[in-house]
Design a protein around this motif. Structure first.
Motif, PDB file in Angstrom:
ATOM      1  N   PRO A  15       0.822  -1.222   0.000  1.00 12.49           N
ATOM      2  CA  PRO A  15       0.000   0.000   0.000  1.00 12.49           C
ATOM      3  C   PRO A  15       0.850   1.263   0.000  1.00 12.49           C
ATOM      4  CG  PRO A  15      -0.053  -1.068   2.144  1.00 12.49           C
ATOM      5  CD  PRO A  15       0.636  -2.015   1.221  1.00 12.49           C
ATOM      6  N   THR A  16       2.017   1.205   0.668  1.00 12.12           N
ATOM      7  CA  THR A  16       2.904   2.369   0.700  1.00 12.12           C
ATOM      8  C   THR A  16       4.320   1.929   0.350  1.00 12.12           C
ATOM      9  OG1 THR A  16       3.503   2.142   3.040  1.00 12.12           O
ATOM     10  CG2 THR A  16       1.520   3.435   2.509  1.00 12.12           C
ATOM     11  N   ALA A  17       5.139   2.911  -0.010  1.00  8.04           N
ATOM     12  CA  ALA A  17       6.529   2.609  -0.369  1.00  8.04           C
ATOM     13  C   ALA A  17       7.402   3.795  -0.002  1.00  8.04           C
ATOM     14  CB  ALA A  17       6.649   2.307  -1.861  1.00  8.04           C
ATOM     15  N   THR A  18       8.680   3.521   0.150  1.00  4.89           N
ATOM     16  CA  THR A  18       9.674   4.561   0.402  1.00  4.89           C
ATOM     17  C   THR A  18      10.777   4.423  -0.634  1.00  4.89           C
ATOM     18  OG1 THR A  18       9.242   4.393   2.783  1.00  4.89           O
ATOM     19  CG2 THR A  18      11.236   5.558   2.106  1.00  4.89           C
ATOM     20  N   MET A  19      11.041   5.494  -1.351  1.00  5.15           N
ATOM     21  CA  MET A  19      12.099   5.459  -2.358  1.00  5.15           C
ATOM     22  C   MET A  19      13.422   5.902  -1.734  1.00  5.15           C
ATOM     23  SD  MET A  19      10.643   4.296  -5.021  1.00  5.15           S
ATOM     24  CE  MET A  19      12.116   4.461  -6.053  1.00  5.15           C
ATOM     25  N   ALA A  20      14.502   5.337  -2.229  1.00  7.66           N
ATOM     26  CA  ALA A  20      15.847   5.740  -1.812  1.00  7.66           C
ATOM     27  C   ALA A  20      16.654   6.092  -3.046  1.00  7.66           C
ATOM     28  CB  ALA A  20      16.529   4.616  -1.032  1.00  7.66           C
ATOM     29  N   ALA A  21      17.308   7.231  -2.997  1.00  7.10           N
ATOM     30  CA  ALA A  21      18.233   7.627  -4.055  1.00  7.10           C
ATOM     31  C   ALA A  21      19.636   7.268  -3.592  1.00  7.10           C
ATOM     32  CB  ALA A  21      18.126   9.129  -4.324  1.00  7.10           C
ATOM     33  N   LEU A  22      20.418   6.686  -4.492  1.00  8.27           N
ATOM     34  CA  LEU A  22      21.727   6.152  -4.125  1.00  8.27           C
ATOM     35  C   LEU A  22      22.825   6.870  -4.908  1.00  8.27           C
ATOM     36  CD1 LEU A  22      20.705   2.392  -4.374  1.00  8.27           C
ATOM     37  CD2 LEU A  22      20.530   3.873  -2.379  1.00  8.27           C
ATOM     38  N   ARG A  23      23.937   7.104  -4.253  1.00  8.08           N
ATOM     39  CA  ARG A  23      25.080   7.732  -4.889  1.00  8.08           C
ATOM     40  C   ARG A  23      26.284   6.806  -4.703  1.00  8.08           C
ATOM     41  NH1 ARG A  23      26.138  13.029  -5.359  1.00  8.08           N
ATOM     42  NH2 ARG A  23      23.954  13.156  -6.002  1.00  8.08           N
ATOM     43  N   PRO A  24      26.798   6.202  -5.788  1.00 13.03           N
ATOM     44  CA  PRO A  24      27.961   5.310  -5.637  1.00 13.03           C
ATOM     45  C   PRO A  24      29.155   6.063  -5.079  1.00 13.03           C
ATOM     46  CG  PRO A  24      26.966   5.101  -7.816  1.00 13.03           C
ATOM     47  CD  PRO A  24      26.347   6.306  -7.165  1.00 13.03           C
ATOM     48  N   ALA A  28      20.103  -2.470   7.749  1.00 10.61           N
ATOM     49  CA  ALA A  28      20.339  -3.549   6.788  1.00 10.61           C
ATOM     50  C   ALA A  28      20.657  -2.982   5.413  1.00 10.61           C
ATOM     51  CB  ALA A  28      19.115  -4.467   6.729  1.00 10.61           C
ATOM     52  N   LEU A  29      19.938  -1.935   5.027  1.00  8.31           N
ATOM     53  CA  LEU A  29      20.168  -1.330   3.717  1.00  8.31           C
ATOM     54  C   LEU A  29      21.554  -0.690   3.658  1.00  8.31           C
ATOM     55  CD1 LEU A  29      18.613  -0.850   1.049  1.00  8.31           C
ATOM     56  CD2 LEU A  29      17.961   1.375   1.951  1.00  8.31           C
ATOM     57  N   ALA A  30      21.930   0.004   4.710  1.00  8.60           N
ATOM     58  CA  ALA A  30      23.251   0.623   4.753  1.00  8.60           C
ATOM     59  C   ALA A  30      24.350  -0.429   4.724  1.00  8.60           C
ATOM     60  CB  ALA A  30      23.381   1.496   5.998  1.00  8.60           C
ATOM     61  N   GLY A  31      24.129  -1.556   5.391  1.00  4.24           N
ATOM     62  CA  GLY A  31      25.126  -2.612   5.378  1.00  4.24           C
ATOM     63  C   GLY A  31      25.273  -3.253   4.009  1.00  4.24           C
ATOM     64  N   ALA A  32      24.147  -3.436   3.320  1.00  4.21           N
ATOM     65  CA  ALA A  32      24.194  -4.048   1.995  1.00  4.21           C
ATOM     66  C   ALA A  32      24.790  -3.106   0.957  1.00  4.21           C
ATOM     67  CB  ALA A  32      22.783  -4.469   1.567  1.00  4.21           C
ATOM     68  N   LEU A  33      24.628  -1.804   1.177  1.00  4.21           N
ATOM     69  CA  LEU A  33      25.076  -0.805   0.198  1.00  4.21           C
ATOM     70  C   LEU A  33      26.064   0.163   0.846  1.00  4.21           C
ATOM     71  CD1 LEU A  33      21.614  -0.059  -1.441  1.00  4.21           C
ATOM     72  CD2 LEU A  33      23.472  -1.415  -2.413  1.00  4.21           C
ATOM     73  N   ASP A  34      27.061  -0.393   1.543  1.00  5.26           N
ATOM     74  CA  ASP A  34      27.980   0.492   2.253  1.00  5.26           C
ATOM     75  C   ASP A  34      28.925   1.223   1.312  1.00  5.26           C
ATOM     76  OD1 ASP A  34      29.569  -1.638   1.528  1.00  5.26           O
ATOM     77  OD2 ASP A  34      30.642  -1.742   3.434  1.00  5.26           O
ATOM     78  N   GLY A  35      28.843   0.948   0.019  1.00  2.00           N
ATOM     79  CA  GLY A  35      29.597   1.717  -0.947  1.00  2.00           C
ATOM     80  C   GLY A  35      28.805   2.869  -1.525  1.00  2.00           C
ATOM     81  N   TYR A  36      27.618   3.099  -0.996  1.00  3.17           N
ATOM     82  CA  TYR A  36      26.738   4.143  -1.516  1.00  3.17           C
ATOM     83  C   TYR A  36      26.376   5.141  -0.419  1.00  3.17           C
ATOM     84  CZ  TYR A  36      25.736   1.232  -5.629  1.00  3.17           C
ATOM     85  OH  TYR A  36      25.833   0.485  -6.780  1.00  3.17           O
ATOM     86  N   ARG A  37      26.178   6.397  -0.831  1.00  4.57           N
ATOM     87  CA  ARG A  37      25.459   7.334   0.026  1.00  4.57           C
ATOM     88  C   ARG A  37      23.976   7.134  -0.262  1.00  4.57           C
ATOM     89  NH1 ARG A  37      27.178  13.359  -0.401  1.00  4.57           N
ATOM     90  NH2 ARG A  37      28.827  12.561   0.948  1.00  4.57           N
ATOM     91  N   ILE A  38      23.174   7.056   0.778  1.00  5.74           N
ATOM     92  CA  ILE A  38      21.758   6.721   0.638  1.00  5.74           C
ATOM     93  C   ILE A  38      20.910   7.874   1.151  1.00  5.74           C
ATOM     94  CG2 ILE A  38      19.956   5.072   1.255  1.00  5.74           C
ATOM     95  CD1 ILE A  38      22.224   3.053   1.872  1.00  5.74           C
ATOM     96  N   ALA A  39      20.008   8.350   0.316  1.00  4.11           N
ATOM     97  CA  ALA A  39      19.019   9.338   0.750  1.00  4.11           C
ATOM     98  C   ALA A  39      17.657   8.656   0.758  1.00  4.11           C
ATOM     99  CB  ALA A  39      19.007  10.546  -0.175  1.00  4.11           C
ATOM    100  N   ILE A  40      17.022   8.590   1.907  1.00  2.31           N
ATOM    101  CA  ILE A  40      15.750   7.896   2.070  1.00  2.31           C
ATOM    102  C   ILE A  40      14.619   8.907   1.977  1.00  2.31           C
ATOM    103  CG2 ILE A  40      14.345   6.489   3.615  1.00  2.31           C
ATOM    104  CD1 ILE A  40      16.936   5.366   4.770  1.00  2.31           C
ATOM    105  N   GLY A  41      13.749   8.740   0.988  1.00  8.46           N
ATOM    106  CA  GLY A  41      12.619   9.639   0.806  1.00  8.46           C
ATOM    107  C   GLY A  41      11.540   9.420   1.852  1.00  8.46           C
ATOM    108  N   LEU A  42      10.393  10.013   1.616  1.00  3.51           N
ATOM    109  CA  LEU A  42       9.276   9.874   2.548  1.00  3.51           C
ATOM    110  C   LEU A  42       8.449   8.646   2.193  1.00  3.51           C
ATOM    111  CD1 LEU A  42       8.071  13.575   2.776  1.00  3.51           C
ATOM    112  CD2 LEU A  42       9.772  12.403   4.183  1.00  3.51           C
ATOM    113  N   ASN A  43       7.856   8.041   3.217  1.00  2.00           N
ATOM    114  CA  ASN A  43       6.938   6.930   2.994  1.00  2.00           C
ATOM    115  C   ASN A  43       5.610   7.483   2.474  1.00  2.00           C
ATOM    116  OD1 ASN A  43       4.754   4.921   4.773  1.00  2.00           O
ATOM    117  ND2 ASN A  43       6.124   4.064   3.251  1.00  2.00           N
ATOM    118  N   VAL A  44       5.208   7.030   1.288  1.00  2.49           N
ATOM    119  CA  VAL A  44       4.026   7.578   0.614  1.00  2.49           C
ATOM    120  C   VAL A  44       3.206   6.436   0.025  1.00  2.49           C
ATOM    121  CG1 VAL A  44       5.163   9.771   0.042  1.00  2.49           C
ATOM    122  CG2 VAL A  44       5.324   7.834  -1.554  1.00  2.49           C
ATOM    123  N   PRO A  45       1.954   6.690  -0.345  1.00  3.73           N
ATOM    124  CA  PRO A  45       1.217   5.680  -1.114  1.00  3.73           C
ATOM    125  C   PRO A  45       2.001   5.305  -2.370  1.00  3.73           C
ATOM    126  CG  PRO A  45      -0.260   7.411  -0.374  1.00  3.73           C
ATOM    127  CD  PRO A  45       1.130   7.870  -0.032  1.00  3.73           C
TER     128      PRO A  45
END
Length: 411
Positions: free
Chosen positions: A202-211, A253-270
């Motif tokens: 029903p809802t999702a959160t997008m993350a933008a990643l920077r290698p 968990a996400l940071a551990g899996a993608l520790d080579g990336y900077r992660i920006a976590i968006g808002l949880n939205v429909p």
């Protein structure tokens, strides 16, 4: 028996001492032997205790018949073709993979079939009064043959797993693109989601990643990302879709899996607003690059909502700054600096000159002079509630963009 690879020796040599009549006698047993094997498999293995009507029953019957017939043919002639049997065994392995099962049940079925076949074969050999050496050679051939069947099925199982895994990933990649496209219907998403084996949340959160540079100079990858996350790390602007909100445990968990990336976590939205969540996350990365917000390995948009809002349109933010504060461009820099230092707390708190003086560490008369000077510069508009809000926003933009030059404009 486990899913370990089988030894694939084949009964490729002639077994000495077999009379020509034995293969014929064995073939005569095949119809009833097939039914006995099928009945015992269905009795002992719950996964196979299903109706024999339809494709399932036909496949099981043909598979057992084909395997037993080919064994008898190889006993009579080691050069007999195996193509049909091999195709059937691969098909059985593929079927197990599509059903989402391990190979344990199929391996057990092969063992049961081997035991029953050997019991029946023993009776035939005893009736033919063949020597014990022939019986031993037949036993070795049969057990080696069953190992070969299992190995071929395991090959089909692995091939189907690879195919289905690739297909599932293709459907998930397509689904991720569709979720972010405007105007895609819920029905279209549901159809692709079914093929992708990914229930629509029903809802999702997008993350933008920077290698970036990963520890130990290793290349970052997506192998450890949770299976319910849709991600595209190969595109120019890598991204991920996380079902539901990103709790602290998921963030770790996400940071551990993608520790080579900077992660920006968006808002949880429909789910239908996922593109907005991604846009905010991508903007957060840009603001972090500019030093406007703290450049942490993981950036949460929910902690920077004001900055994201005010700077969502940089050109418009500059227009607000120019229109509200441009008149200060004519003021000498030193005077402009202390006027701004006084203007902001006066707008935000509407406190007395005494309170503002204590906060700024200056004399109360100094504060009164500055406030009067501000009123002289900006006029009566400074007391208008709407204008006061615009001034507050302009001052916030000025603080976020300290190097931005104030261009002259109307107040």
């Amino acid at each position: 028996m486990t899913n370990e690879p089988y030894r694939t020796s084949r009964p490729a040599r002639m077994i000495d001492g077999i009379p020509r009549t034995l293969p014929s006698a064995m073939r005569a047993e095949l119809p009833s032997l097939t039914e006995e094997i099928i009945a015992e498999i269905r009795r002992l293995i719950p996964e196979y205790a299903r109706s024999m009507d339809g494709l399932y029953g036909e496949t099981l019957r043909v598979g057992v018949t084909q395997c037993m017939k080919t064994f008898v043919d190889l006993v009579a002639d080691p050069s007999a073709p195996r193509n049909g049997r091999d195709a059937m065994c691969r098909l059985l392995g593929e079927y197990e993979a599509r059903e989402g099962r391990t190979l344990d049940s199929l391996q057990a079925a092969y063992r049961i079939g081997c035991q029953i076949a050997w019991q029946r074969m023993t009776k035939v050999v005893l009736r033919a009064k063949l020597p014990a050496a022939v019986m031993g050679a037949l036993a070795d051939a049969l057990f080696s043959y069953v190992n070969e069947l299992a190995a071929i099925s395991a090959e089909g199982y692995r091939n189907e797993q690879r195919r289905s895994g690739q297909a599932r990933q293709q459907h998930r990649a397509r689904l991720l693109r569709m979720v972010l496209e405007p105007g895609v219907s819920r029905e279209a998403l549901e159809e692709v989601a079914e093929h992708a084996d990914w229930p629509l949340p029903p809802t999702a959160t997008m993350a933008a990643l920077r290698p970036g540079m990963k520890r130990d100079d290793a290349e970052p990858g997506a192998a450890a990302i949770d299976g319910d996350i849709l991600a595209d790390l190969a595109c120019p602007r890598p991204l991920a879709l996380i079902p539901g909100p990103v709790l602290e445990s998921r963030e770790s968990a996400l940071a551990g899996a993608l520790d080579g990336y900077r992660i920006a976590i968006g808002l949880n939205v429909p789910l239908e607003l996922a593109a907005d969540s991604l846009r905010w996350a991508q903007q957060a990365l840009v603001l972090a690059d500019k030093g406007i917000i703290h450049s942490a390995p993981v950036i949460r948009c929910e902690e920077h909502l004001i900055e994201l809002w005010l700077l969502s349109d940089m050109k418009l933010a500059r227009q607000i700054l120019r229109r509200q504060m441009g008149v200060l461009e004519a003021i000498p820099p030193n005077e402009r600096m202390w006027l701004i230092d006084t203007f902001e707390p006066w707008l935000e708190r509407r406190g007395t000159a005494t309170e503002i003086a204590a906060m700024l560490g200056v004399h109360v008369q100094t504060v009164r002079y500055r406030i009067n000077r501000l009123k002289e510069i900006f006029g009566d508009v400074i007391d208008n509630p709407d204008s006061r809000l615009a001034f507050e926003l302009a001052l916030r933009v000025m603080r976020l963009l300290p190097d931005e030059k104030i261009q002259a404009g109307s107040s």
